[in-house]
Design a protein around this motif. Sequence first.
Motif, mmCIF file in Angstrom:
data_model
loop_
_atom_site.group_PDB
_atom_site.id
_atom_site.type_symbol
_atom_site.label_atom_id
_atom_site.label_comp_id
_atom_site.label_asym_id
_atom_site.label_seq_id
_atom_site.Cartn_x
_atom_site.Cartn_y
_atom_site.Cartn_z
ATOM 1 N N TYR A 167 0.823 -1.201 0.000
ATOM 2 C CA TYR A 167 0.000 0.000 0.000
ATOM 3 C C TYR A 167 0.871 1.272 0.000
ATOM 4 N N GLU A 168 0.419 2.254 -0.716
ATOM 5 C CA GLU A 168 1.064 3.570 -0.735
ATOM 6 C C GLU A 168 0.616 4.349 0.501
ATOM 7 N N ILE A 169 1.542 5.085 1.097
ATOM 8 C CA ILE A 169 1.236 5.856 2.298
ATOM 9 C C ILE A 169 1.568 7.322 2.033
ATOM 10 N N LEU A 170 0.689 8.212 2.452
ATOM 11 C CA LEU A 170 0.931 9.647 2.355
ATOM 12 C C LEU A 170 1.514 10.128 3.669
ATOM 13 N N TYR A 171 2.601 10.863 3.606
ATOM 14 C CA TYR A 171 3.266 11.351 4.806
ATOM 15 C C TYR A 171 2.876 12.802 5.067
ATOM 16 N N MET A 172 2.344 13.045 6.259
ATOM 17 C CA MET A 172 1.940 14.395 6.667
ATOM 18 C C MET A 172 3.082 15.046 7.446
ATOM 19 N N THR A 173 3.801 15.974 6.818
ATOM 20 C CA THR A 173 4.838 16.695 7.543
ATOM 21 C C THR A 173 4.342 18.055 8.038
ATOM 22 N N GLU A 174 3.244 18.545 7.474
ATOM 23 C CA GLU A 174 2.648 19.807 7.921
ATOM 24 C C GLU A 174 1.799 19.553 9.164
ATOM 25 N N ASN A 175 1.892 20.455 10.145
ATOM 26 C CA ASN A 175 1.106 20.289 11.375
ATOM 27 C C ASN A 175 -0.386 20.174 11.096
ATOM 28 N N LEU A 176 -0.849 20.910 10.078
ATOM 29 C CA LEU A 176 -2.281 20.936 9.795
ATOM 30 C C LEU A 176 -2.733 19.802 8.875
ATOM 31 N N GLY A 177 -1.772 19.018 8.363
ATOM 32 C CA GLY A 177 -2.126 17.983 7.396
ATOM 33 C C GLY A 177 -3.152 16.997 7.908
ATOM 34 N N GLU A 178 -2.894 16.447 9.091
ATOM 35 C CA GLU A 178 -3.801 15.444 9.646
ATOM 36 C C GLU A 178 -5.149 16.054 10.020
ATOM 37 N N PHE A 179 -5.119 17.288 10.526
ATOM 38 C CA PHE A 179 -6.377 17.960 10.854
ATOM 39 C C PHE A 179 -7.231 18.149 9.594
ATOM 40 N N ALA A 180 -6.577 18.500 8.499
ATOM 41 C CA ALA A 180 -7.304 18.703 7.243
ATOM 42 C C ALA A 180 -7.933 17.406 6.759
ATOM 43 N N LEU A 181 -7.183 16.302 6.828
ATOM 44 C CA LEU A 181 -7.722 15.010 6.380
ATOM 45 C C LEU A 181 -8.891 14.561 7.259
ATOM 46 N N MET A 182 -8.775 14.820 8.541
ATOM 47 C CA MET A 182 -9.879 14.458 9.442
ATOM 48 C C MET A 182 -11.143 15.233 9.082
ATOM 49 N N MET A 183 -10.979 16.519 8.722
ATOM 50 C CA MET A 183 -12.138 17.327 8.368
ATOM 51 C C MET A 183 -12.732 16.870 7.039
ATOM 52 N N MET A 184 -11.870 16.421 6.121
ATOM 53 C CA MET A 184 -12.367 15.926 4.839
ATOM 54 C C MET A 184 -13.073 14.578 5.003
ATOM 55 N N ALA A 185 -12.566 13.748 5.923
ATOM 56 C CA ALA A 185 -13.127 12.426 6.224
ATOM 57 C C ALA A 185 -12.912 11.432 5.083
ATOM 58 N N GLN A 186 -13.145 11.855 3.841
ATOM 59 C CA GLN A 186 -12.948 10.949 2.720
ATOM 60 C C GLN A 186 -12.675 11.738 1.445
ATOM 61 N N TYR A 187 -12.151 11.027 0.459
ATOM 62 C CA TYR A 187 -11.909 11.627 -0.849
ATOM 63 C C TYR A 187 -12.287 10.592 -1.897
ATOM 64 N N ASP A 188 -13.142 10.984 -2.800
ATOM 65 C CA ASP A 188 -13.599 10.091 -3.876
ATOM 66 C C ASP A 188 -14.162 8.784 -3.306
ATOM 67 N N GLY A 189 -14.842 8.897 -2.172
ATOM 68 C CA GLY A 189 -15.458 7.726 -1.558
ATOM 69 C C GLY A 189 -14.511 6.871 -0.743
ATOM 70 N N LYS A 190 -13.249 7.260 -0.651
ATOM 71 C CA LYS A 190 -12.252 6.493 0.092
ATOM 72 C C LYS A 190 -11.972 7.213 1.413
ATOM 73 N N THR A 191 -11.991 6.472 2.510
ATOM 74 C CA THR A 191 -11.776 7.070 3.825
ATOM 75 C C THR A 191 -10.288 7.161 4.139
ATOM 76 N N PHE A 192 -9.930 8.152 4.960
ATOM 77 C CA PHE A 192 -8.541 8.323 5.378
ATOM 78 C C PHE A 192 -8.293 7.521 6.658
ATOM 79 N N VAL A 193 -7.177 6.804 6.691
ATOM 80 C CA VAL A 193 -6.838 6.001 7.869
ATOM 81 C C VAL A 193 -5.380 6.243 8.242
ATOM 82 N N ASN A 194 -5.167 6.599 9.494
ATOM 83 C CA ASN A 194 -3.822 6.783 10.023
ATOM 84 C C ASN A 194 -3.223 5.416 10.318
#
Length: 635
Positions: free
Chosen positions: A465-492
Motif C-alpha cells: 500500500y502507498e502511504i501519504l506522509y503528513m509533515t505539515e502540522n495541519l495535514g492530519e487535521f485537514a484530512l480528518m475534516m475531509m473524512a474521505q476523498y472520492d469515496g475512500k476514507t482516510f486512515v492513520n
Amino acid sequence: MKKKQFKAESKKLLDMMINSIYTHKEIFLRELISNASDAIDKLYYKQLAENITGLSRSDYAIWIAADKDARTITITDNGIGMTQEELENNLGTIARSGSLDFKQNNESKEDIDIIGQFGVGFYSAFMVSERVTVKTKAYGSDDAFCWESEGADGYTVTPCEKADYGTEITLYIKENTEEEDYDQYLDEYRIKSLIKKYSDYITYPIKMNEKIRKELPKAEDAGEDVEAEVVYEDQEVTVNSMIPLWKKNKKDITKEEYTRYYQDKFVDFNEPARVIHNTAEGVVSYTAMMFIPKKAPFDYYTKEYEKGLALYSNGVLIMEKCPDLLPDYFSFVKGLVDSSDLSLNISREMLQHDRQLKLIAKNIERNIKNELTKMLEDDREGYKEFFKAFGSQLLYGVYSDYGMHKDVLQDLLLFYSSSEKDMVTLKEYVSRMKEGQDKIFYASGETVEKMDMLPQVDMVRDKGYEILYMTENLGEFALMMMAQYDGKTFVNVCADDLDLTSEEEKEALKERNEKSKDMLQKMKDAIGDGVSAVRFTGRLKNHPVCLTTEGALSIEMEKTLNSMPMPSDEKVKAEVVLEINANHPIAAKLEEVAESGDEQKLADYAKLLYAQAQLIAGLSVENPTELSNLICGLM
C-alpha cells in the motif's frame, strides 16, 4: 456680502461630513482630484455630443500647486466649470452630486467615466482647511463666480475675474495642532506621494511644478577654476501614470511589464509565480489583475499580515486592501480589482456589503483556483515550490469553517508519497490504489525520514500500500475534516483501528490478549497514565513495540495542539496504547517473566518497552535517568 446658509438641515450635518465620514484626512486630495476629473469628463462628453471643434483630449489637465508661505494648496482644472446656479446647487447643498445627476441623465452613454456619486467629497477639504475658495467659469460663459466658506457657518458667492473656463479650488491649510500635522499637506513630495497612491490612474495628466537643476554655460574667457553657475528653474511635470496597466489589452502587455508592476507595487525581488488578468462583464463588470507570489512574505504567517486586494473605482483607489475580495485560504494573492459597479458608502472609503461584491469575490476565488490547477498541471516543479510556501494556508482552508471549502481546495493539496518518493495529489494516489482498496493510508510526523522508519509503516508498506506522509502540522487535521476523498476514507497507519489482518489472525490475537490479560494489566499499571492500555498486536513486522492511539486524537495532533499557548490544565492527551509484536521474541520473554511471578522485572520490562516506543514515535522520555538505570540493571 451677506453670508448664505447651507441648504442642508444643520451645522451638525456638515460637522459629521468633515469629522466622521472619512477615516483618513489625506483622502481630501483624492476627492478634489476626482471632482476635477469629473469636470473634464463632462466637457469632453459635451465636445463629443455637440461636435465641438478646437478642443483636444490632450489639452485637458489638472494642476496642483502648494505655497508653504501662504499655507495654500490650489487645484485647478480646465473642465466644464460651473454657472452661478450650479455653484449654488452643487456646493451650497450638502450631499448634492452634480456627477450623479450627470450619470443618471446619460445612462446610455458608455464612453465617459464619472467618479463622483454622493456630492460630499468636496467637503473633505474642510478636514485640513480653515477656509476654501472656489473660482469657476462655465464653458461658453463670460461670467465667473467665487464661492467661499470657512465651514458650517455658511458661504458666499460673488462675481469674480477668471480668464479661462474651468475651476480653481484654493485650500487655506490649518495650523498644526498637538494631534495633527497639517504642514505635511504643503510639502510637494508628500502631495506627489498622495497623488501616486490614490489618483495615479486618473485619465488626465496631474501636473505640478518641479525645480530642475541647470548649469549655465561658462563664458569663453572663464578660467578652468571658475565653476559653472547653477540655477534652478520651475518645470511642469506630470505626476500620475494615467493609464493603468490592467486596462491595457492583455496581448499588448509583456511579461516584463507585469513583473515590473508586481515588484514595484508589492516590494518583492522575485518574479510572480503566476499572473491572473481578466475582465468580466455582466451583472457586475470589473477588471482583476492578480499575482501569485513564489515565496511567502516574511510576515505572512503572523498576525501583522493583512490580506486583501486593492480596490479601484474607475482608476481611483478606494481601499488599499479589501479583505472581502479574498478568502483566507487565498490570502497570499496580491493585486487589485477595478470596478465602477460596486455600491460604495458615502465616503467611498469602504464598501457596502452587497450582492455585487460577493459575486466578484466568488469569481475571483474561481479564477485563483483555476490558475493554481493550471500551474499544477503544466509547471509541477513551480507548483511544488509554491506549495512549500503556501501549502499550510491551503490545508488550513480545508480545516477551517468545518470543512466548508474542502471541495474548492482538496485537489490543490500535495503530500509526500512513500512509493513515489515525491509530492503527489489525492487524485494521483487514488488512481494508483490496489483493486478493492477502500482506504487512503497516511502517517503523520516531523519528517519523511522519521515516518519512513515507523514500525506501523513497515507492515502497511510491506502489503503493497502507498502511504501519504503528513509533515505539515495541519495535514492530519485537514484530512480528518475531509473524512474521505472520492469515496475512500482516510486512515492513520498509527491508529488502533487499522485492520489489515485476516479473520484467523484476528481471532488468534484476541485469544492471546485474553490469555495474557492479567500480565498486560500489570504492565499498564507499571507504566501509569502514559498509556490507556497494553496489548499484543499483529500489525508489526520486525519491530518489537509501537504506540498507537484510540479515538480521533493522534500523537502528532496532541503534539501540535499542546505546542500552542494555553493553560497547563487545558492541555490535551491522546488515548495511547502500547502495542507489543505478538510474533517477536520479546512477547515470549514477557510471558516467561509473568509465569515466573517476578512482578518487579515485568514492571521494569514494561517501562523499558514504553520508553523505546516513545523514542520510535518521536516523543521525549519523561525520565531519562530511570531509563538509564533500567538498562544498566537488565545488563
